[in-house]
Write an enzyme that holds these catalytic residues in place. Structure first.
Site, PDB file in Angstrom:
ATOM      1  N   ILE A  92       0.158   6.212   0.045  1.00 53.14           N
ATOM      2  CA  ILE A  92       0.458   7.261   1.025  1.00 53.14           C
ATOM      3  C   ILE A  92       1.692   8.052   0.602  1.00 53.14           C
ATOM      4  CG2 ILE A  92      -0.648   6.064   2.942  1.00 53.14           C
ATOM      5  CD1 ILE A  92       2.203   5.319   3.926  1.00 53.14           C
ATOM      6  N   SER A 150       0.799  -1.224   0.000  1.00 54.62           N
ATOM      7  CA  SER A 150       0.000   0.000   0.000  1.00 54.62           C
ATOM      8  C   SER A 150       0.836   1.281   0.000  1.00 54.62           C
ATOM      9  CB  SER A 150      -0.917  -0.004   1.231  1.00 54.62           C
ATOM     10  OG  SER A 150      -0.166  -0.270   2.415  1.00 54.62           O
ATOM     11  N   GLU A 151       2.140   1.170  -0.137  1.00 59.87           N
ATOM     12  CA  GLU A 151       3.020   2.327   0.022  1.00 59.87           C
ATOM     13  C   GLU A 151       2.673   3.489  -0.907  1.00 59.87           C
ATOM     14  OE1 GLU A 151       5.544  -1.169   1.483  1.00 59.87           O
ATOM     15  OE2 GLU A 151       3.970  -0.802  -0.002  1.00 59.87           O
ATOM     16  N   VAL A 152       2.443   3.193  -2.201  1.00 60.41           N
ATOM     17  CA  VAL A 152       2.225   4.305  -3.145  1.00 60.41           C
ATOM     18  C   VAL A 152       0.984   5.118  -2.792  1.00 60.41           C
ATOM     19  CG1 VAL A 152       3.443   3.212  -5.060  1.00 60.41           C
ATOM     20  CG2 VAL A 152       0.975   2.798  -4.769  1.00 60.41           C
TER      21      VAL A 152
END
Length: 258
Positions: free
Chosen positions: A134, A130-132
């Site tokens: 945030i 889910s990094e991208v």
């Protein structure tokens, strides 16, 4: 201790390391990272430990970095700087590591999962890089995640941040097994039982072989592997294993676990 976030217990050669910070979904806070490193180092150095099970309390295995802490840190002091050391400890542990997930893993939590030798989850567990979403990059965990995925899968999941289920996690190589929640303990015990039958030095050497990069030259690769094989064939451990096979009994290292 009441404020301890990581617990370690050893039973019959299995060191269970439990993440116990459910209030923040077992996020990788500074305290949890430090305690987890210590528990991994202790387990690696403990001769009574044959294998490590990475467990958790609460509904989430690990939500990744503690974002509340990260927002208050400078670039130089970001907690992510410590994550490579944590993932490396699992990746390079001479003792097999089994990740046991009763619930979701996200972002940095998937770094822990991908570094383990065996990963088992309940079917209800979900996953996401889910990094991208945030505004950050799944860079550090890519070191251990990308060897497991095909390029097309990696592009899709890293770029979209899409949530996917445990069955797909098995299909793409992120998990070894996904089972109904009521069978999770049994499945972990099944893998643990098989790992406990392996000779300690042979397991450590096999792990190192699996993790090492191989030379492109086939002749050099064969020479290296022949030397490794011959060294262990000549070991006392192998002699005991062969005696046990001939005598139709369990070898000395497995007797305690049966």
């Amino acid at each position: 201790m009441a404020d301890e976030l990581v617990h370690r217990e050893v039973d019959n050669g299995v060191a269970t390391i439990t993440l116990d910070s459910p209030h923040n979904r077992n996020a990788l806070s500074a305290q949890l990272r430090g305690e987890l490193l210590e528990a991994l180092d202790t387990s690696t150095a403990d001769d009574s430990t044959r294998l490590i099970v990475l467990d958790h309390t609460g509904p989430v295995f690990c939500a990744g970095m503690d974002l509340k802490e990260s927002r208050s840190e400078s670039t130089e002091n970001q907690g992510i700087n410590e994550v490579p050391r944590l993932v490396e400890r699992i990746w390079n542990s001479p003792k097999p590591v089994v990740a046991k997930l009763a619930g979701p893993a996200r972002a940095g939590g998937l770094g822990l999962v991908s570094a383990a030798d065996i990963a088992v989850a309940a079917e209800e567990a979900t996953f996401a890089f889910s990094e991208v979403r945030i505004g950050v990059v799944p860079a550090v965990i890519s070191v251990t995640v990308l060897p497991l995925l095909r390029a097309r899968q990696a592009h899709e999941l890293f770029l979209t941040g899409e949530t996917f289920d445990a069955r797909r996690a098995v299909d793409i190589g992120l998990l070894n097994s996904a089972v109904p929640a009521e069978r999770l303990e049994t499945e972990v015990a099944r893998y643990s039982g098989m790992l406990a039958k392996g000779a300690p030095n042979a397991l450590a050497a096999t792990k190192e072989m699996l993790r090492s990069s191989r030379p492109e030259d086939l002749e050099t690769d064969f020479a290296n592997m022949l030397e490794l094989s011959a060294r262990h064939f000549a070991s006392e451990e192998a002699a005991e294993g062969m005696r046990a096979f001939a005598e139709k009994r369990a070898p000395s290292w497995a007797q305690r676990s049966e």
